[in-house]
Design a protein around this motif. Structure first.
Motif, PDB file in Angstrom:
ATOM      1  N   ALA A 263       0.802  -1.235   0.000  1.00 57.82           N
ATOM      2  CA  ALA A 263       0.000   0.000   0.000  1.00 57.82           C
ATOM      3  C   ALA A 263       0.831   1.279   0.000  1.00 57.82           C
ATOM      4  CB  ALA A 263      -0.959  -0.019   1.194  1.00 57.82           C
ATOM      5  N   PRO A 264       1.975   1.361   0.706  1.00 58.16           N
ATOM      6  CA  PRO A 264       2.756   2.610   0.678  1.00 58.16           C
ATOM      7  C   PRO A 264       3.199   3.041  -0.715  1.00 58.16           C
ATOM      8  CG  PRO A 264       3.464   1.237   2.513  1.00 58.16           C
ATOM      9  CD  PRO A 264       2.534   0.404   1.686  1.00 58.16           C
ATOM     10  N   LEU A 265       3.199   2.140  -1.699  1.00 61.65           N
ATOM     11  CA  LEU A 265       3.612   2.512  -3.053  1.00 61.65           C
ATOM     12  C   LEU A 265       2.695   3.565  -3.659  1.00 61.65           C
ATOM     13  CD1 LEU A 265       4.531  -1.030  -4.412  1.00 61.65           C
ATOM     14  CD2 LEU A 265       6.101   0.756  -3.695  1.00 61.65           C
ATOM     15  N   ALA A 266       1.500   3.694  -3.127  1.00 62.93           N
ATOM     16  CA  ALA A 266       0.582   4.730  -3.612  1.00 62.93           C
ATOM     17  C   ALA A 266       1.119   6.133  -3.322  1.00 62.93           C
ATOM     18  CB  ALA A 266      -0.798   4.545  -2.975  1.00 62.93           C
ATOM     19  N   GLN A 267       2.108   6.229  -2.443  1.00 61.38           N
ATOM     20  CA  GLN A 267       2.671   7.537  -2.080  1.00 61.38           C
ATOM     21  C   GLN A 267       3.816   7.975  -2.999  1.00 61.38           C
ATOM     22  OE1 GLN A 267       3.876   7.248   2.065  1.00 61.38           O
ATOM     23  NE2 GLN A 267       2.095   5.971   2.551  1.00 61.38           N
ATOM     24  N   LEU A 268       4.198   7.138  -3.967  1.00 63.95           N
ATOM     25  CA  LEU A 268       5.287   7.498  -4.868  1.00 63.95           C
ATOM     26  C   LEU A 268       4.929   8.768  -5.652  1.00 63.95           C
ATOM     27  CD1 LEU A 268       6.310   3.993  -6.277  1.00 63.95           C
ATOM     28  CD2 LEU A 268       7.655   5.441  -4.735  1.00 63.95           C
ATOM     29  N   LYS A 269       5.901   9.681  -5.735  1.00 61.77           N
ATOM     30  CA  LYS A 269       5.653  10.967  -6.390  1.00 61.77           C
ATOM     31  C   LYS A 269       6.756  11.267  -7.398  1.00 61.77           C
ATOM     32  CE  LYS A 269       3.417  12.900  -2.270  1.00 61.77           C
ATOM     33  NZ  LYS A 269       3.480  13.958  -1.226  1.00 61.77           N
ATOM     34  N   ARG A 271       7.169  13.740 -11.281  1.00 58.72           N
ATOM     35  CA  ARG A 271       6.496  14.680 -12.179  1.00 58.72           C
ATOM     36  C   ARG A 271       5.865  13.987 -13.388  1.00 58.72           C
ATOM     37  NH1 ARG A 271       8.973  18.571 -15.900  1.00 58.72           N
ATOM     38  NH2 ARG A 271      10.970  17.700 -15.273  1.00 58.72           N
ATOM     39  N   HIS A 272       6.533  12.941 -13.878  1.00 63.96           N
ATOM     40  CA  HIS A 272       6.008  12.230 -15.054  1.00 63.96           C
ATOM     41  C   HIS A 272       5.457  10.850 -14.687  1.00 63.96           C
ATOM     42  CE1 HIS A 272       7.359  15.105 -18.146  1.00 63.96           C
ATOM     43  NE2 HIS A 272       8.360  15.339 -17.302  1.00 63.96           N
ATOM     44  N   GLY A 273       5.226  10.599 -13.411  1.00 65.59           N
ATOM     45  CA  GLY A 273       4.564   9.381 -12.997  1.00 65.59           C
ATOM     46  C   GLY A 273       5.499   8.223 -12.700  1.00 65.59           C
ATOM     47  N   SER A 274       4.886   7.098 -12.316  1.00 65.22           N
ATOM     48  CA  SER A 274       5.607   5.867 -11.970  1.00 65.22           C
ATOM     49  C   SER A 274       5.179   4.759 -12.924  1.00 65.22           C
ATOM     50  CB  SER A 274       5.299   5.446 -10.527  1.00 65.22           C
ATOM     51  OG  SER A 274       5.627   6.483  -9.624  1.00 65.22           O
ATOM     52  N   PHE A 275       6.134   3.897 -13.297  1.00 60.29           N
ATOM     53  CA  PHE A 275       5.870   2.832 -14.263  1.00 60.29           C
ATOM     54  C   PHE A 275       6.415   1.505 -13.731  1.00 60.29           C
ATOM     55  CE2 PHE A 275       5.778   6.795 -16.483  1.00 60.29           C
ATOM     56  CZ  PHE A 275       4.750   6.667 -17.415  1.00 60.29           C
ATOM     57  N   TRP A 290      -1.409  -8.734  -9.696  1.00 58.09           N
ATOM     58  CA  TRP A 290      -0.494  -7.684  -9.255  1.00 58.09           C
ATOM     59  C   TRP A 290      -0.435  -6.524 -10.236  1.00 58.09           C
ATOM     60  CZ3 TRP A 290       0.820  -6.324  -4.768  1.00 58.09           C
ATOM     61  CH2 TRP A 290       0.957  -7.253  -3.756  1.00 58.09           C
ATOM     62  N   VAL A 291      -0.588  -6.804 -11.525  1.00 57.21           N
ATOM     63  CA  VAL A 291      -0.638  -5.716 -12.503  1.00 57.21           C
ATOM     64  C   VAL A 291      -1.826  -4.810 -12.211  1.00 57.21           C
ATOM     65  CG1 VAL A 291      -1.097  -5.185 -14.934  1.00 57.21           C
ATOM     66  CG2 VAL A 291       0.625  -6.899 -14.334  1.00 57.21           C
ATOM     67  N   GLU A 292      -2.959  -5.403 -11.884  1.00 55.27           N
ATOM     68  CA  GLU A 292      -4.135  -4.596 -11.536  1.00 55.27           C
ATOM     69  C   GLU A 292      -3.935  -3.863 -10.218  1.00 55.27           C
ATOM     70  OE1 GLU A 292      -6.695  -3.912 -13.484  1.00 55.27           O
ATOM     71  OE2 GLU A 292      -5.550  -5.064 -14.961  1.00 55.27           O
ATOM     72  N   GLU A 293      -3.249  -4.517  -9.280  1.00 54.87           N
ATOM     73  CA  GLU A 293      -3.034  -3.890  -7.972  1.00 54.87           C
ATOM     74  C   GLU A 293      -2.137  -2.663  -8.103  1.00 54.87           C
ATOM     75  OE1 GLU A 293      -3.380  -3.530  -3.737  1.00 54.87           O
ATOM     76  OE2 GLU A 293      -4.531  -4.603  -5.277  1.00 54.87           O
ATOM     77  N   VAL A 294      -1.059  -2.768  -8.850  1.00 51.75           N
ATOM     78  CA  VAL A 294      -0.171  -1.611  -8.975  1.00 51.75           C
ATOM     79  C   VAL A 294      -0.852  -0.487  -9.751  1.00 51.75           C
ATOM     80  CG1 VAL A 294       1.937  -2.992  -8.792  1.00 51.75           C
ATOM     81  CG2 VAL A 294       1.001  -2.495 -11.052  1.00 51.75           C
ATOM     82  N   ARG A 295      -1.727  -0.862 -10.673  1.00 51.79           N
ATOM     83  CA  ARG A 295      -2.480   0.177 -11.385  1.00 51.79           C
ATOM     84  C   ARG A 295      -3.369   0.946 -10.413  1.00 51.79           C
ATOM     85  NH1 ARG A 295      -4.277  -2.678 -15.339  1.00 51.79           N
ATOM     86  NH2 ARG A 295      -2.925  -1.884 -17.004  1.00 51.79           N
ATOM     87  N   GLU A 296      -3.995   0.233  -9.491  1.00 51.01           N
ATOM     88  CA  GLU A 296      -4.840   0.898  -8.503  1.00 51.01           C
ATOM     89  C   GLU A 296      -4.013   1.747  -7.537  1.00 51.01           C
ATOM     90  OE1 GLU A 296      -7.434  -1.758  -6.477  1.00 51.01           O
ATOM     91  OE2 GLU A 296      -8.345  -2.558  -8.313  1.00 51.01           O
ATOM     92  N   LEU A 297      -2.746   1.406  -7.382  1.00 50.39           N
ATOM     93  CA  LEU A 297      -1.870   2.192  -6.526  1.00 50.39           C
ATOM     94  C   LEU A 297      -1.319   3.431  -7.234  1.00 50.39           C
ATOM     95  CD1 LEU A 297       0.156  -0.706  -4.842  1.00 50.39           C
ATOM     96  CD2 LEU A 297      -1.588   0.731  -3.761  1.00 50.39           C
ATOM     97  N   GLY A 298      -1.707   3.610  -8.492  1.00 49.26           N
ATOM     98  CA  GLY A 298      -1.282   4.787  -9.239  1.00 49.26           C
ATOM     99  C   GLY A 298      -0.020   4.588 -10.045  1.00 49.26           C
ATOM    100  N   ILE A 299       0.431   3.353 -10.190  1.00 50.94           N
ATOM    101  CA  ILE A 299       1.615   3.037 -10.976  1.00 50.94           C
ATOM    102  C   ILE A 299       1.158   2.481 -12.324  1.00 50.94           C
ATOM    103  CG2 ILE A 299       3.766   1.724 -11.051  1.00 50.94           C
ATOM    104  CD1 ILE A 299       3.604   1.536  -7.990  1.00 50.94           C
TER     105      ILE A 299
END
Length: 431
Positions: A263-269, A271-275, A290-299
């Motif tokens: 869950a803390p991965l949602a805090q990644l910041k 300027r051009h995003g996380s991949f 896990w691909v869907e989970e990281v997408r929901e985390l904003g990655i």
């Protein structure tokens, strides 16, 4: 196939048992006197350790209840690392043992040479010139017979062999415990930041100085959990990158068990995003979930896909392990129709994918997977399977950067391969 698997398993168990027996013999049997408390305790440790080690690996692979994995994970995986360095220490001690034995023998010879002559001879001369005041019984021991009786040896004084075994065994054990302890501390304190500048010929001037935070092999699981993930996130955010690249092996377990840890991965910041691209361990843990989970985390997952970022192409391919599920890397899909006049940065978990990257005109590939060997001398083994184990190297017109990774698989221990998060700064030759 099943028979081959069983035979390989039996050979592996026999090898582990044989190596542990050898370590037990040198560190327990040879350093103790008889079946006392010390030998029983040492033997118990040498039995419990490998049992927990096998249990840690088996429960993780079999998907046992997560609480069971956590209970056996810490002691089992730590013993795995300790057993490696106990074995190396004992093997190194074999070379030291005969040297130390000769030194001890020489020291004892010197002490014997320096011992004063016994007073018995002087006493015998006096007895010849002076008759005894009182006659001795016929069965009383004479001076000559008393001299022939060896002096009793104290049971508390160890023999030369036992002394040498205790010295070299104690040194080997202390070195192993110290090495594993320091290696564990290195993992738990969190990865350190490395900075690397990579010049790209086709990078536009507008992208000069673009910073990509590369993190790989976090390996969230029964041992490294939410607290470790938070350290990784905080370290990345502190670098204030333009883009974050998570290049595989994020987890060792299911979304159900490790979703809260990630869950803390949602805090990644950035300027051009996380991949994100998959690593081989994602396919042991449910890659699609896990691909869907990281997408929901904003990655943003890059599944054999490409995006345009600040004047250059950022592409990602699935890990080779995905081929077993029909989801392997597809370089044609990710790179086939791109404008080759533009610079291209590729995210690919395994360094061996560099050969496909070269054929497709990639300028820079960012990878992980190797852990830098993680446990010395594992780096020599990693070199056999990977073109680059760590750092930056060039393959034709393509450069490859391999991170040692942020976490650890199996033992939460690193020796000779410190964990890292790398900030790759792109440099334009037009700047």
């Amino acid at each position: 196939m099943v028979v081959v698997f069983v035979l390989v398993g039996l050979v592996a168990v026999a090898l582990v048992a044989g190596l542990h027996w050898y370590v037990w013999r040198r560190l327990v049997r040879d350093t103790t006197r008889g079946p006392g408390v010390a030998r029983r305790v040492g033997t118990g440790v040498m039995i419990a350790g490998p049992v927990l080690m096998v249990a840690a690996v088996a429960t993780e692979r079999a998907g046992a209840p997560f609480w069971v994995q956590r209970v056996v994970g810490w002691p089992g995986f730590l013993w795995m690392a300790l057993a490696i360095y106990l074995l190396l220490g004992v093997l190194a001690a074999e070379a030291v043992r005969p040297v130390l034995r000769r030194l001890v023998e020489r020291r004892q010879s010197v002490l014997l040479d320096e011992t004063p002559a016994p007073l018995a001879a002087v006493g015998s001369e006096q007895r010849r010139s002076t008759p005894p005041a009182h006659p001795l019984p016929a069965d009383a021991p004479t001076a000559e017979s008393a001299e022939s009786v060896p002096a009793p040896v104290s049971a508390s004084v160890p023999s030369r062999r036992l002394f040498v075994s205790r010295v070299v065994g104690g040194a080997a054990a202390a070195a192993a415990v110290g090495t594993v302890g320091y290696g564990t501390y290195g993992v738990l304190r969190g990865p350190r930041v490395k900075r690397v500048t990579v010049p790209l010929a086709k990078l536009p001037r507008s992208a000069h100085g673009f910073r990509i935070a590369v993190v790989s092999d976090i390996h969230l699981g029964p041992v490294l959990g939410r607290g470790f993930a938070q350290k990784v996130v905080d370290t990345i955010n502190a670098t204030q990158p333009d883009l974050i690249a998570v290049v595989g092996d994020l987890v060792d377990g299911s979304v159900k068990d490790l979703g809260p840890a990630a869950a803390p991965l949602a805090q990644l910041k950035a300027r051009h995003g996380s991949f994100f691209v998959t690593g081989n361990h994602e396919y042991f843990s449910g890659a699609a979930q896990w691909v869907e989970e990281v997408r929901e985390l904003g990655i943003h997952p890059l599944e054999n896909a490409r995006v345009e970022v600040n004047g250059f192409d950022l592409a990602g391919v699935n890990d080779i392990q995905g081929e077993s599920e029909g989801q392997g890397p597809d370089f044609g899909k990710a790179l086939g129709d791109r404008d080759t006049a533009r610079a291209c940065v590729l995210l690919a978990h395994q360094p061996v994918q560099i050969h496909d990257a070269v054929r497709h005109g990639v300028d820079l590939q960012l990878s992980g997977h190797t852990h830098g060997g993680q446990l010395w001398p594992g780096n020599f083994i990693a070199e056999l399977a990977n073109p680059t184990v760590a750092g930056l190297e060039r393959y034709g017109d393509t450069q490859l950067y391999v991170s040692r990774g942020a976490g650890a698989w199996g033992p939460p221990v690193r020796v000779g391969a410190p964990s890292d998060i790398t900030v790759v700064e792109l440099a334009s030759k037009q700047a």
